[in-house]
Write an enzyme that holds these catalytic residues in place. Structure first.
Site, PDB file in Angstrom:
ATOM      1  N   SER A   1      -1.898   4.840  -5.136  1.00 50.63           N
ATOM      2  CA  SER A   1      -2.322   3.592  -4.486  1.00 50.63           C
ATOM      3  C   SER A   1      -2.670   3.774  -3.013  1.00 50.63           C
ATOM      4  O   SER A   1      -3.392   2.952  -2.451  1.00 50.63           O
ATOM      5  CB  SER A   1      -1.216   2.541  -4.608  1.00 50.63           C
ATOM      6  OG  SER A   1      -0.008   3.054  -4.091  1.00 50.63           O
TER       7      SER A   1
ATOM      8  N   ASP B   1       2.912  -4.588   2.472  1.00 49.96           N
ATOM      9  CA  ASP B   1       3.706  -5.211   1.407  1.00 49.96           C
ATOM     10  C   ASP B   1       5.062  -4.524   1.194  1.00 49.96           C
ATOM     11  O   ASP B   1       5.673  -4.686   0.155  1.00 49.96           O
ATOM     12  CB  ASP B   1       2.909  -5.213   0.095  1.00 49.96           C
ATOM     13  CG  ASP B   1       2.559  -3.806  -0.369  1.00 49.96           C
ATOM     14  OD1 ASP B   1       2.980  -2.834   0.280  1.00 49.96           O
ATOM     15  OD2 ASP B   1       1.860  -3.676  -1.399  1.00 49.96           O
TER      16      ASP B   1
ATOM     17  N   HIS C   1       3.006  -0.306   1.014  1.00 51.76           N
ATOM     18  CA  HIS C   1       1.689   0.157   1.450  1.00 51.76           C
ATOM     19  C   HIS C   1       1.406  -0.254   2.892  1.00 51.76           C
ATOM     20  O   HIS C   1       1.853  -1.306   3.327  1.00 51.76           O
ATOM     21  CB  HIS C   1       0.612  -0.414   0.523  1.00 51.76           C
ATOM     22  CG  HIS C   1       0.860  -0.046  -0.907  1.00 51.76           C
ATOM     23  ND1 HIS C   1       1.455  -0.915  -1.801  1.00 51.76           N
ATOM     24  CD2 HIS C   1       0.641   1.102  -1.582  1.00 51.76           C
ATOM     25  CE1 HIS C   1       1.573  -0.300  -2.983  1.00 51.76           C
ATOM     26  NE2 HIS C   1       1.101   0.927  -2.874  1.00 51.76           N
TER      27      HIS C   1
END
Ligand SMILES: *[C@@H]1O[C@H](CO)[C@@H](O)[C@H](O)[C@H]1NC(C)=O
Ligand SMILES: *[C@@H]1O[C@H](CO)[C@@H](O)[C@H](O)[C@H]1NC(C)=O
Ligand SMILES: *[C@@H]1O[C@H](CO)[C@@H](O)[C@H](O)[C@H]1NC(C)=O
Ligand SMILES: *[C@@H]1O[C@H](CO)[C@@H](O)[C@H](O)[C@H]1NC(C)=O
Length: 381
Positions: free
Chosen positions: A41, A347, A350
């Site tokens: 991610s 978040d 990230h």
């Protein structure tokens, strides 16, 4: 005698540093026709969103003003790298709409690991598109591109795919390993995590070798970041006084696993350079850049390094960004904070666009690279 010897040693050191710095300055820029990226991610620009459930609001709000398949409020490090090289943002290979692969493709998917998801200590919940599968996707992409390009009398088809001869001139970037470390932390003792490192690194190296066999010649590898500094991790620490934390407030043991993985990775890359003699392989110390940002937050214009812009996390509760949930008996909606550009963590896991930009600015000129070559000149042997 001893002082003479050290004089020479220092002179050689100074001279070689000078030569490296100078070599970089005198080299021409590489003009990569494309970027092929592999990872999780931290560099996924829409893969996992296309394959499963799309990232929802408020992700993407700072830059794209809509969810853009990225786990951030805006751009990722790979987006800033593409900008820096004058290339468009990468389309995700798994995405089926609005894509354009003429300047590369992104095989990264959120949750991806280096190890196969079926290897003993992994669980469901990680991406099925582990590094080996990503390299397989790349192989298929390359082979089918050649087929369509050569078949393609259709110019419109050619407008969306790269030229077959461009693969070996492309920049190959990898940023993966954080989910392997995370899975180990969830499942294994500290000793077993350490013991797993050689297996993880050997699988990583095997895939770099596969890329080389399939044309990769300029390979830019990010090591794994300080996982023990992620705010979600910190939010679960019961008692900060128990000695789990380092002087900057990060979980020591978890960072030590990442450091161990990075050390082994660096050693193996040094060996790999000899084996893959036609490639340049750059090792980028993402761990140190991120750690520097976290330990020096205020001076860099950011707020508390452990503040989470979007989401509520603490002992006994997790309300992830964009979701509703209950915290301390009250209903909450996890929307974004007042000033996303001033937080480091979007978040809890990230990084924000602001942090990604700060990191990208520091790595592109080679100051965290081994050898210390800027990304624009990384193609030179
Ligand atoms: C995981 O899957 C791969 C590929 O299908 C297979 O070769 C390997 O043996 C499997 N590993 C385990 C532990 O089942
Ligand atoms: C894909 O992007 C390239 C470069 O930005 C552009 O020249 C080309 O027209 C685009 N293709 C399509 C089908 O939009
Ligand atoms: C929930 O309660 C705990 C303990 O009192 C407190 O530390 C935490 O900040 C509260 N969380 C929120 C989001 O208000
Ligand atoms: C690289 O760029 C960063 C950020 O702009 C700067 O602080 C650093 O001094 C530069 N390093 C080199 C070697 O040019």
């Amino acid at each position: 005698m001893e002082s003479l010897r050290s004089f020479f040693r220092i002179s050689i050191l100074v001279l070689s540093t000078f030569l490296i710095a100078n070599a970089d300055e005198n080299m021409a820029d590489c003009h990569y026709p494309a970027i092929y990226n592999f990872g999780d991610s931290n560099s996924d620009t829409g893969g996992i969103s296309a394959a499963f459930y799309p990232a929802g609001s408020p992700s993407g709000e700072t830059y794209f003003h809509r969810p853009a398949g990225r786990a951030s409020d805006g751009r990722l490090i790979i987006d800033f790298i593409a900008e820096h090289l004058g290339l468009p943002y990468l389309s995700a290979y798994l995405d089926s709409i609005g894509t354009n692969f003429s300047h590369g493709a992104n095989f990264a998917t959120g949750g991806a690991t280096i190890m196969r998801p079926n290897e003993s200590w992994f669980e469901t919940g990680v991406s099925p598109f582990n590094l080996e599968i990503q390299v397989e996707h790349y192989t298929q992409f390359k082979d089918r591109t050649a087929y369509f390009y050569n078949q393609g009398k259709e110019l419109s088809e050619r407008e969306r795919i790269p030229k077959p001869e461009d693969f070996s001139k492309a920049l190959f970037t990898l940023d993966i390993g954080q989910n392997d470390v995370a899975a180990g932390i969830r499942k294994l003792s500290f000793e077993l995590q350490q013991a797993a490192i050689p297996k993880i690194v050997s699988q990583f190296i095997a895939q770099v070798r596969n890329l080389y066999q399939r044309g990769a010649r300029t390979i830019w590898i990010h090591n794994t970041g300080p996982i023990g500094c992620l705010p979600v991790t910190i939010s679960k620490v019961l008692d900060p006084m128990l000695g789990y934390l380092d002087e900057n407030g990060c979980v020591k043991n978890q960072n030590n696993v990442a450091i161990g993985l990075n050390k082994k990775l660096k050693d193996e890359i040094i060996k790999l350079r000899i084996e893959l003699s036609e490639a340049t392989i750059i090792y980028v110390d993402i761990y140190s850049v991120k750690y520097e940002l976290i330990s020096n937050t205020k001076n860099q214009g950011f707020e508390d390094p452990f503040k989470i812009c979007c989401g509520y996390h603490g002992i006994g509760y997790d309300v992830w960004c964009g979701n509703k949930g209950t915290v301390n008996g009250s209903e909450v909606y996890a929307g974004s904070c007042a000033n996303p550009p001033r937080v480091i963590s979007w978040d809890g896991v990230h990084y924000s666009e602001g942090a990604n930009h700060w990191i990208a600015n520091r790595i592109v000129n080679g100051s965290f690279s081994d050898p210390p070559i800027s990304i624009k000149r990384a193609c030179h042997k």
